[in-house]
Motif scaffolding. Structure first.
Motif, PDB file in Angstrom:
ATOM      1  N   LEU A 261      -1.414   2.429  -1.443  1.00 59.44           N
ATOM      2  CA  LEU A 261      -0.320   1.502  -1.728  1.00 59.44           C
ATOM      3  C   LEU A 261       1.039   2.112  -1.417  1.00 59.44           C
ATOM      4  CD1 LEU A 261      -1.603   0.199  -5.192  1.00 59.44           C
ATOM      5  CD2 LEU A 261      -1.926  -0.860  -2.942  1.00 59.44           C
ATOM      6  N   ILE A 262       1.089   3.434  -1.286  1.00 57.02           N
ATOM      7  CA  ILE A 262       2.356   4.149  -1.087  1.00 57.02           C
ATOM      8  C   ILE A 262       2.604   4.453   0.382  1.00 57.02           C
ATOM      9  CG2 ILE A 262       3.686   6.211  -1.711  1.00 57.02           C
ATOM     10  CD1 ILE A 262       3.184   4.259  -4.006  1.00 57.02           C
ATOM     11  N   THR A 263       1.556   4.835   1.086  1.00 58.57           N
ATOM     12  CA  THR A 263       1.720   5.218   2.494  1.00 58.57           C
ATOM     13  C   THR A 263       0.438   4.938   3.268  1.00 58.57           C
ATOM     14  OG1 THR A 263       2.219   7.049   4.010  1.00 58.57           O
ATOM     15  CG2 THR A 263       1.014   7.589   2.007  1.00 58.57           C
ATOM     16  N   SER A 264       0.597   4.662   4.549  1.00 58.63           N
ATOM     17  CA  SER A 264      -0.555   4.480   5.431  1.00 58.63           C
ATOM     18  C   SER A 264      -0.804   5.705   6.305  1.00 58.63           C
ATOM     19  CB  SER A 264      -0.346   3.252   6.328  1.00 58.63           C
ATOM     20  OG  SER A 264       0.827   3.419   7.127  1.00 58.63           O
ATOM     21  N   ARG A 265       0.109   6.686   6.251  1.00 58.43           N
ATOM     22  CA  ARG A 265      -0.036   7.899   7.055  1.00 58.43           C
ATOM     23  C   ARG A 265      -1.102   8.803   6.426  1.00 58.43           C
ATOM     24  NH1 ARG A 265       3.519  11.509   7.493  1.00 58.43           N
ATOM     25  NH2 ARG A 265       2.969  12.097   9.635  1.00 58.43           N
ATOM     26  N   ARG A 266      -2.084   9.144   7.213  1.00 57.09           N
ATOM     27  CA  ARG A 266      -3.219   9.901   6.687  1.00 57.09           C
ATOM     28  C   ARG A 266      -2.830  11.278   6.147  1.00 57.09           C
ATOM     29  NH1 ARG A 266      -8.362   8.231  10.617  1.00 57.09           N
ATOM     30  NH2 ARG A 266      -8.114   5.972  10.314  1.00 57.09           N
ATOM     31  N   PRO A 267      -1.987  12.055   6.859  1.00 57.87           N
ATOM     32  CA  PRO A 267      -1.603  13.363   6.289  1.00 57.87           C
ATOM     33  C   PRO A 267      -0.904  13.249   4.941  1.00 57.87           C
ATOM     34  CG  PRO A 267      -1.070  13.269   8.623  1.00 57.87           C
ATOM     35  CD  PRO A 267      -1.450  11.877   8.221  1.00 57.87           C
TER      36      PRO A 267
END
Length: 336
Positions: A261-267
């Motif tokens: 819910l906060i970020t879609s960036r995998r790292p």
């Protein structure tokens, strides 16, 4: 040998040292009790101060400042540490309380109120393809905030506080002197000794681990001397381990799916997982020796050894889980 496996083995050697400290405490409790030959009431405070002084010397100030801009991730990690974990524990503990002796319950609430790890969260994030700079800032922030938030949460959850009518402010003041002050001193000294500190990382790690092992030894000496472990028995310890494992899996799942819910960036999600779901033994044990020293009222009969038992179970379990997930996270991050 892969770096992640070497780090995992090193961490488990620390766990074995903690187990050894408990065994020695059972065999030789008189050395580490208050008023004993080791003067644990004083030497544990010195060990706490030195632990955080080494931590202050080791933290890379410039890298921390450079990774401060990712507000959403840092905010989520702190919410996971200090809001999600306590709320989840408050809902979880009544469901499993029947399997635990009552004196263990405060230890689970204390576990939930702790900040995240620093070293292991950063190492596992970096070796799993995650954002290491994000992990560096979030874990450092969590441990600084924990000086104020953890005793406050304990005051509400456990009705703790200094004996003889002391205030929460006095408790935070003690923690600031033993935890925050040495970190600040270490950071102020770091520019003058940076090269020596960078060359001495292994030495610092061994010293820090040694201080924590000593604090654990002293805590268990007192509880052994008071006969607490004879009263609870091995089945209670095993039940604590199982209940801790279930909570770790539940909490880790919530943190992982919440990070989407906060970020879609995998790292960044990988960093949020390790920083949000881990709990610190390195800070938790010294803080317990301050927060729960000389308790009065309902907490007076609860040993510090019992308080830190769930944390000592959680620590190796979270490292094993991290070691199992790390290869999968690495592959997942590389596919992005």
């Amino acid at each position: 040998m892969p770096v992640r496996i070497k780090n995992l083995l090193a961490s488990q050697s620390f766990t074995l040292a903690l187990v050894g400290a408990v065994v020695v405490a059972i065999l030789l409790p008189d050395l580490g009790v208050k008023g004993g030959p080791l003067r644990a009431e004083l030497t544990t405070k010195i060990a706490v101060f030195l632990t955080f002084l080494l931590q202050g010397l080791s933290l890379p100030t410039r890298q921390i400042a450079a990774s401060a801009a990712k507000f959403k991730i840092h905010f989520y990690c702190q919410v996971a540490n200090f809001v999600i974990a306590p709320l989840l524990m408050l809902g979880y503990l009544p469901l499993v309380g029947m399997f635990l002796i009552p004196d263990i319950h405060p230890g689970f609430l204390y576990l939930a109120a702790l900040p995240t790890t620093i070293s292991s969260a950063i190492v596992m994030t970096s070796s799993s393809g995650g954002d290491g700079s994000t992990a560096l800032f979030s874990t450092t922030l969590s441990n600084i905030l924990g000086i104020f938030i953890t005793p406050t949460l304990c005051a509400f959850l456990l009705a703790t506080g200094p004996s003889q009518g002391g205030s929460l402010g006095e408790l935070i003041g003690k923690l600031s002197l033993l935890v925050l002050l040495p970190i600040v001193v270490g950071q102020l000294l770091r520019p003058f000794v940076r090269e020596w500190v960078n060359r001495s990382k292994k030495l610092f790690k061994r010293l820090s681990n040694g201080f924590i092992v000593f604090i654990v030894y002293a805590a268990f000496c007192q509880s052994v001397k008071n006969g607490i472990w004879l009263q609870i028995g091995a089945p209670a310890v095993l039940a604590t381990l199982v209940v801790t494992l279930v909570f770790l899996l539940l909490f880790s799942s919530v943190v992982w799916f919440g990070s989407k819910l906060i970020t879609s960036r995998r790292p960044e999600r990988i960093a949020a997982f390790f920083c949000g779901s881990q709990k610190t033994l390195a800070t938790g044990v010294p803080m317990a020796s301050v927060i729960f020293a000389n308790q009065s009222g309902s907490m007076a009969a609860v040993s510090i050894g019992l308080i830190i038992l769930p944390l000592m179970c959680y620590h190796p379990l979270q490292l094993i889980l991290a070691g199992l997930l790390s290869p999968r996270f690495t592959k997942w991050a590389e596919e992005a």
